[in-house]
Design an enzyme around this catalytic site. Structure first.
Site, mmCIF file in Angstrom:
data_model
loop_
_atom_site.group_PDB
_atom_site.id
_atom_site.type_symbol
_atom_site.label_atom_id
_atom_site.label_comp_id
_atom_site.label_asym_id
_atom_site.label_seq_id
_atom_site.Cartn_x
_atom_site.Cartn_y
_atom_site.Cartn_z
ATOM 1 N N HIS A 6 2.506 -2.851 -5.704
ATOM 2 C CA HIS A 6 1.629 -1.695 -5.468
ATOM 3 C C HIS A 6 0.210 -2.019 -5.939
ATOM 4 O O HIS A 6 -0.159 -1.702 -7.082
ATOM 5 C CB HIS A 6 2.145 -0.479 -6.230
ATOM 6 C CG HIS A 6 3.447 0.055 -5.745
ATOM 7 N ND1 HIS A 6 3.543 1.162 -4.932
ATOM 8 C CD2 HIS A 6 4.726 -0.362 -5.963
ATOM 9 C CE1 HIS A 6 4.821 1.410 -4.675
ATOM 10 N NE2 HIS A 6 5.555 0.498 -5.277
ATOM 11 N N CYS A 27 5.480 -1.889 -0.554
ATOM 12 C CA CYS A 27 6.806 -1.779 -1.165
ATOM 13 C C CYS A 27 7.886 -1.529 -0.109
ATOM 14 O O CYS A 27 8.165 -2.408 0.690
ATOM 15 C CB CYS A 27 6.777 -0.693 -2.243
ATOM 16 S SG CYS A 27 8.191 -0.743 -3.370
ATOM 17 N N GLU A 74 -2.442 -0.556 -5.373
ATOM 18 C CA GLU A 74 -3.225 0.660 -5.625
ATOM 19 C C GLU A 74 -3.250 1.059 -7.097
ATOM 20 O O GLU A 74 -4.199 1.705 -7.564
ATOM 21 C CB GLU A 74 -2.691 1.828 -4.792
ATOM 22 C CG GLU A 74 -1.284 2.289 -5.110
ATOM 23 C CD GLU A 74 -0.209 1.545 -4.340
ATOM 24 O OE1 GLU A 74 0.965 1.983 -4.384
ATOM 25 O OE2 GLU A 74 -0.531 0.531 -3.686
#
Length: 524
Positions: free
Chosen positions: A502, A377, A504
């Site tokens: 993102h 990001c 994750e």
């Protein structure tokens, strides 16, 4: 099932909620988990990570408490923004109803109007599931938690059968001078819960070590529950052990008995294998974690967990070296020295100008040392700025978020964000389609031409500078579905990858993120 907490916050109610949800799902039941946050914010979107840890993003664009991340990782299923209920959301709905005249002239009060709204919101999320596990944030006795506890108490009263139960998590400290487990904090916490009308069915004692028999006896006696209803939640090496520890104490059997549902042996083989492998990994490369909230590691919770998931796939666990970008910016740390010591780095996300120049200096040091780098990001945006300055020769290049007057705005505010007046809930957020360019490292990582990944940003790489950046060697390796917003970048001749999204947020213990797995494989 309601999970409450006492004595102090951050005891691990979220992990207990996630573990309980996993155990029931492993028995074949459909399960959802709900987090109640008593703060008056509508959601977590405007909160500093220093105040509340990371903001977790759901598939449908909810900016939620980080515990939603634990729930998704343990359950291996996507949850909704509605799974995070806040005082702000409740009051907002109540006030909107009052303004529409839906209360028919009544004086609107905490009881019954606010508590009724809370119950309605819980039921809306729980609809269609066999079991809903509801975590009430904060600690018993907090003034802001009282309406939620009252709503939970009412839900217990309103049921014709015993299908609402309460699990209370409280601290069982050890007095260092004697080594004795002291039960008074648990006792007083339970007394406070009972004072407001809730009798816990189960008490889970959080402690450094397993609950001893005498402590168990006292907790049971003063909590008005049988000894078999007192469970131990000791400190563990990895949080994913907790459901296995609870299962070993027949926690799931006792819960099934209380709820009047059939107990089935949980299928935990794959989970046990994951935990065993995670605990026995060989030491991997030294990985610099470059961020601006490094003094509170919870600010990067999902990334830390994603690295664990990928470590199991790769077979090596990286040693994390936390690097505060602000210290580099202020001259307290030497970026070249950090780049020399580390084997690779991750440029972590984080809004605002503080630490931005420190990140850029570290990116330059890592790139010049040809050390692998992954940017997430804002981290990816700073990688673009560094390349623009030092490879494309665009002096003073920057993001307009950091310097609104930059001569070369290689990162700018999204067109759709230019007229936004409110900060809360207005970011480009949630799952979006990402188109991967063939022949790139990102293509090698995914093996797919399109993926759905979750976003949370207000700025993007300026498309007007794409040609200049690509001539300097920076490849745009992914685009949004309209091919307008650059979604990822990479250098052709070294492992230097940045993603706007993102990855994750969608990583799971048994289905690790392909981006983090690819990166760890390349550096291990």
């Amino acid at each position: 099932m309601f999970v409450t907490g006492g004595v102090l916050s951050s005891l691990g109610k979220g992990i207990i909620t996630a573990s309980t949800s996993l155990l029931f799902k492993s028995m074949g039941y459909s399960v959802t988990a709900i987090k109640i946050d008593p703060y008056v914010n509508v959601d977590a979107s405007t909160m500093s990570p220093f105040a509340h840890g990371e903001v977790f993003v759901t598939e449908d664009g909810g900016e939620t408490d980080l515990d939603l991340g634990h729930y998704e990782r343990f359950l291996h299923q996507n949850l909704s923004k509605n799974n995070n209920i806040t005082t702000g959301k409740v009051f907002k709905r109540v006030i909107e109803k009052e303004r529409k005249g839906l209360y028919l002239g009544q004086t609107v009060q905490i009881i019954p109007h606010v508590t009724n709204e809370i119950k309605e919101m819980i039921r809306e999320v729980a609809e269609g599931y066999d079991i809903a596990v509801v975590e009430i944030g904060g600690t018993v006795g907090d003034i802001e938690s009282l309406p939620f506890l009252e709503a939970a108490r009412q839900m217990w009263i309103e049921k014709n059968k015993r299908d609402v139960i309460f699990v209370h998590v409280a601290l069982l400290p050890v007095l260092r001078s004697t080594g004795e487990q002291k039960t008074k904090p648990v006792q007083h916490s339970v007394q406070e819960l009972r004072r407001i009308g809730i009798q816990p069915d189960i008490v889970i004692a959080r402690s450094e070590r397993p609950v001893e028999s005498e402590a168990r006896r006292k907790i049971a006696l003063y909590s008005n529950i049988p000894e078999k209803a007192v469970f131990s939640d000791p400190d563990v090496e990895v949080i994913y052990e907790v459901p296995l520890i609870l299962h070993s104490q027949d926690y799931d059997k006792y819960l099934s008995e209380l709820l009047g549902v059939e107990w089935r042996k949980p299928e935990l083989g794959k989970w046990e294998d994951f935990v065993n492998r995670l605990k026995n990994l060989d030491e991997g490369p030294k990985l610099a974690m470059i961020g601006k909230y490094t003094k509170l590691k919870d600010s990067y919770m999902s990334i830390i967990e994603a690295l664990k998931h990928s470590s199991v796939v790769v077979g090596k666990k990286p040693k994390l070296i936390w690097v505060e970008a602000t210290d580099v910016e202020e001259g307290k740390l030497d970026p070249k020295e950090i780049a020399e010591k580390a084997d690779a780095g991750i440029v972590l996300p984080g809004f605002g100008s503080r630490g931005a120049e420190g990140k850029i200096k570290l990116i330059e040091a890592f790139r010049e040392n040809r050390k692998p780098l992954l940017g997430i990001c804002f981290g990816m945006q700073m990688m673009v700025v560094e390349v623009a300055r030092n490879l494309a020769g665009l002096e003073g290049a920057n993001s307009t978020e950091v310097n609104p007057n930059t001569p070369h705005p290689v990162v700018k505010i999204l067109d759709e964000q230019k007229w936004v007046k409110y900060l809360g809930g207005t970011l480009r957020v949630g799952a979006r389609k990402v188109l991967i360019e063939k022949g790139t490292k990102l293509w090698e990582a995914y093996g797919s031409e399109s993926v759905m990944e979750r976003h949370r940003h207000r700025y993007d790489v300026n498309p007007s500078y794409v040609d200049v950046l690509e001539k300097a060697g920076l490849k745009i390796s992914a685009w949004d579905e309209n091919r307008v917003i650059p979604e990822a970048v990479e250098l052709k001749d070294q492992l230097f990858i940045g993603v706007q999204y993102h990855p994750e947020y969608k990583s799971r213990p048994l289905t690790a993120s392909k981006v983090y797995t690819y990166f760890l494989k390349k550096i291990s």
